[in-house]
Scaffold this motif. Structure first.
Motif, PDB file in Angstrom:
ATOM      1  N   LEU A 184       0.843  -1.199   0.000  1.00 20.02           N
ATOM      2  CA  LEU A 184       0.000   0.000   0.000  1.00 20.02           C
ATOM      3  C   LEU A 184       0.877   1.248   0.000  1.00 20.02           C
ATOM      4  O   LEU A 184       0.587   2.232  -0.684  1.00 20.02           O
ATOM      5  N   GLU A 185       1.969   1.192   0.772  1.00 18.25           N
ATOM      6  CA  GLU A 185       2.885   2.336   0.793  1.00 18.25           C
ATOM      7  C   GLU A 185       3.393   2.648  -0.611  1.00 18.25           C
ATOM      8  O   GLU A 185       3.524   3.799  -0.997  1.00 18.25           O
ATOM      9  N   LEU A 329       8.997  -1.743  20.714  1.00 20.35           N
ATOM     10  CA  LEU A 329       7.829  -2.624  20.756  1.00 20.35           C
ATOM     11  C   LEU A 329       7.152  -2.739  19.398  1.00 20.35           C
ATOM     12  O   LEU A 329       6.217  -3.516  19.220  1.00 20.35           O
ATOM     13  N   LYS A 330       7.598  -1.895  18.457  1.00 20.01           N
ATOM     14  CA  LYS A 330       6.872  -1.803  17.192  1.00 20.01           C
ATOM     15  C   LYS A 330       7.741  -2.270  16.035  1.00 20.01           C
ATOM     16  O   LYS A 330       8.963  -2.299  16.134  1.00 20.01           O
ATOM     17  N   PRO A 331       7.123  -2.616  14.903  1.00 15.91           N
ATOM     18  CA  PRO A 331       7.888  -3.095  13.749  1.00 15.91           C
ATOM     19  C   PRO A 331       8.852  -2.022  13.184  1.00 15.91           C
ATOM     20  O   PRO A 331       8.723  -0.842  13.499  1.00 15.91           O
ATOM     21  N   PHE A 332       9.752  -2.489  12.317  1.00 14.33           N
ATOM     22  CA  PHE A 332      10.856  -1.642  11.834  1.00 14.33           C
ATOM     23  C   PHE A 332      10.410  -0.382  11.104  1.00 14.33           C
ATOM     24  O   PHE A 332      11.136   0.586  11.030  1.00 14.33           O
ATOM     25  N   TYR A 333       9.211  -0.383  10.553  1.00 15.50           N
ATOM     26  CA  TYR A 333       8.805   0.730   9.670  1.00 15.50           C
ATOM     27  C   TYR A 333       8.204   1.921  10.423  1.00 15.50           C
ATOM     28  O   TYR A 333       7.898   2.937   9.828  1.00 15.50           O
ATOM     29  N   ASP A 386      14.791  -4.243  -0.504  1.00 16.27           N
ATOM     30  CA  ASP A 386      15.402  -3.254  -1.391  1.00 16.27           C
ATOM     31  C   ASP A 386      14.340  -2.482  -2.183  1.00 16.27           C
ATOM     32  O   ASP A 386      14.423  -1.271  -2.321  1.00 16.27           O
ATOM     33  N   TRP A 387      13.349  -3.181  -2.649  1.00 18.38           N
ATOM     34  CA  TRP A 387      12.287  -2.482  -3.396  1.00 18.38           C
ATOM     35  C   TRP A 387      11.578  -1.470  -2.497  1.00 18.38           C
ATOM     36  O   TRP A 387      11.220  -0.365  -2.921  1.00 18.38           O
ATOM     37  N   TYR A 388      11.393  -1.856  -1.223  1.00 21.05           N
ATOM     38  CA  TYR A 388      10.699  -0.983  -0.261  1.00 21.05           C
ATOM     39  C   TYR A 388      11.539   0.267   0.013  1.00 21.05           C
ATOM     40  O   TYR A 388      11.016   1.381   0.128  1.00 21.05           O
ATOM     41  N   LEU A 389      12.874   0.076   0.077  1.00 25.42           N
ATOM     42  CA  LEU A 389      13.761   1.217   0.316  1.00 25.42           C
ATOM     43  C   LEU A 389      13.745   2.188  -0.870  1.00 25.42           C
ATOM     44  O   LEU A 389      13.934   3.391  -0.693  1.00 25.42           O
ATOM     45  N   ASP A 390      13.480   1.678  -2.069  1.00 30.48           N
ATOM     46  CA  ASP A 390      13.342   2.563  -3.238  1.00 30.48           C
ATOM     47  C   ASP A 390      12.280   3.635  -2.997  1.00 30.48           C
ATOM     48  O   ASP A 390      12.380   4.745  -3.500  1.00 30.48           O
ATOM     49  N   LEU A 391      11.255   3.286  -2.224  1.00 27.45           N
ATOM     50  CA  LEU A 391      10.184   4.260  -1.974  1.00 27.45           C
ATOM     51  C   LEU A 391      10.720   5.464  -1.203  1.00 27.45           C
ATOM     52  O   LEU A 391      10.171   6.552  -1.261  1.00 27.45           O
ATOM     53  N   ARG A 392      11.851   5.231  -0.455  1.00 22.18           N
ATOM     54  CA  ARG A 392      12.501   6.335   0.271  1.00 22.18           C
ATOM     55  C   ARG A 392      13.582   6.980  -0.582  1.00 22.18           C
ATOM     56  O   ARG A 392      14.091   8.049  -0.253  1.00 22.18           O
TER      57      ARG A 392
END
Ligand code: ATP
Ligand code: MG
Length: 434
Positions: A184-185, A329-333, A386-392
């Motif tokens: 979704l991001e 306590l929360k996920p990495f994102y 890596d694909w997710y980091l592309d969004l940044r």
């Protein structure tokens, strides 16, 4: 005239020839007359009276069509209407050992779930489930969010490795998705506010009344919003759903003996406290948690579990946002709160009356360096993200979203303790069949 039982119960049909198709829900034989309670395909019932000479072989759950005249009789169940039958057409005579009855064990009812879903209680629950999905979709559509879908077969974890289901995928090893969030991001850059409803899978090893291994996950994500905006979206969505369920599902709620006045107290804004305050409240109550098999007082830094969430909301009639959890306590994102060392810009929503967490959400880390560090810190395999980091890397913007468990919302709306009762075919650690 061939209509359903609910519509048939109407003054204007009295004295007229009518017919109804359905199943024998209950049967009571007298010498001359037999009383059949016929359940139609939508779970409403009507009494039919027929000469006992016609009913020798009839059994519970036999399917048939009944022809007769509609009449009124105060004694007839659910509305005082009944059909005086003059003929019947049989589709199937059910075997006379139908296993579902009032006194079966919970396990047997789950083993025979394909039949147990014919109980009127399950029909009512399923109808409300359908309404909840309908009004969710309606709210998002009316408010200009675009519905998307994300893959369920994935390479990376979203919520941590301990609840991942492995899937053999040709020569590769992949997972069943825990959440559509990362996808979704990716979609907010071209579609703006997006939402989806997909099954999520969690290998939950503990048996609780609020965990399934497969659940329906409603998730939303949008660019440029603040945490406060995000909480408002959830308040509006949930009050909208509840308002319409109360208006349009009265019959089902009444059948399930749900206290509607409780639901009517749901209005915006919801209550809000910080995580820190929540821990204070629990400490003052001397709330204990079990940590490495030792019982001790809860402390700042501990996660909130089923029991602590129950205590925080058992006396409230409104949902409660718990805001600002420690990052660990929360996920990495989860986005770090630069004004509060170690805290994340995240909030969970707890349902009132002790039902506990129904949504989790917050802003997402949009800085590339920070996100890379968090991925490393969590020991995640960087190549999967890596694909997710592309969004940044390409046009990163502040953004956030939330995930809501449909079955969790149903537990509260229907006042059902065991989450298994909110779905026709529940999946748990010990059950994948039927
Ligand atoms: P919990 O702490 O209650 O186990 P979670 O924090 O692991 O839940 P999230 O990853 O935040 O859950 O998932 C978002 C939402 O999805 C939760 O708020 C909840 O409504 C729902 N959810 C999560 N896990 C399950 C599950 N196993 N069964 C049903 N619903 C779930
Ligand atoms: Mg959560």
């Amino acid at each position: 005239m061939d209509i359903r039982a609910k519509e048939l119960k109407n003054e204007s049909y009295i004295g007229k020839n009518v017919s109804i198709k359905g199943w024998i829900h209950r049967i009571r034989k007298q010498k001359e007359k037999t009383f059949l309670l016929i359940r139609d395909e939508r779970g409403s019932v009507i009494q039919c009276i027929i000469d006992s000479s016609e009913t020798n072989n009839l059994t519970i759950e036999s399917s048939l069509e009944i022809f007769g005249v509609l009449q009124k009789d105060q004694r007839a169940p659910e509305g005082g209407y009944e059909i005086k039958a003059n003929s019947i057409k049989i589709f199937n005579i059910a075997k006379n050992d139908y296993p579902i009855g009032e006194y079966q064990s919970l396990d047997l009812l789950l083993d025979k779930r394909h039949l147990a879903i014919r109980t009127r209680r399950m029909t009512m629950i399923s109808k409300i489930r359908s309404s909840i999905l309908y009004y969710s979709r309606k709210w998002f559509t009316d408010n200009d969010w675009i519905e998307v879908t994300a893959p369920v077969i994935v390479k990376g974890s979203v919520e941590g490795g301990s609840t991942l289901f492995n899937l053999k995928y040709f020569e590769d090893n992949v997972f069943l998705s825990q959440s559509a969030q990362l996808y979704l991001e990716a979609m907010i850059f071209s579609l703006g506010p997006v939402w989806s409803i997909t099954p999520s899978f969690r290998a939950e090893k503990s048996r609780t009344v609020r965990h399934l291994t497969e659940f329906l996950h409603l998730e939303a994500e949008a660019p440029w919003l603040s945490l406060d905006d995000l909480l408002k979206v959830q308040e509006e969505l949930i009050t909208f759903i509840i308002k319409h369920i109360v208006q349009n599902n009265k019959l089902e709620l009444e059948f399930l003996k749900r206290d509607i006045s409780e639901l009517e107290k749901t209005s915006s804004p919801f209550d809000r406290i910080t995580y820190e305050k929540a821990i204070d409240i629990l400490r003052n109550r001397e709330f204990k948690i079990v940590d490495k098999e030792i019982s001790r007082n809860i402390e700042y830094g501990d996660d909130l579990g089923i029991e602590s969430e129950r205590i925080l909301t058992e006396n409230s009639s409104k949902p409660l946002f718990v805001i600002g959890y420690p990052l660990k306590l929360k996920p990495f994102y989860v986005k770090a709160d630069t004004s509060k060392e170690g805290l994340g810009i995240a909030a969970d929503l707890l349902a009132p009356y002790g039902f506990g967490e129904i949504t989790s959400g917050g802003l997402r880390e949009d800085n590339l360096d920070n996100l890379e560090k968090r991925i490393a810190l969590e020991g995640l395999e960087k190549s999967n993200y890596d694909w997710y980091l592309d969004l940044r890397r390409y046009g990163s913007v502040q953004h956030g979203g939330f995930g809501l468990g449909i079955e969790r919302l149903m537990r509260w709306i229907l006042n059902i303790n065991d989450i298994k009762d909110t779905v026709p075919f529940p999946r748990t650690i010990t059950r994948v069949s039927p």
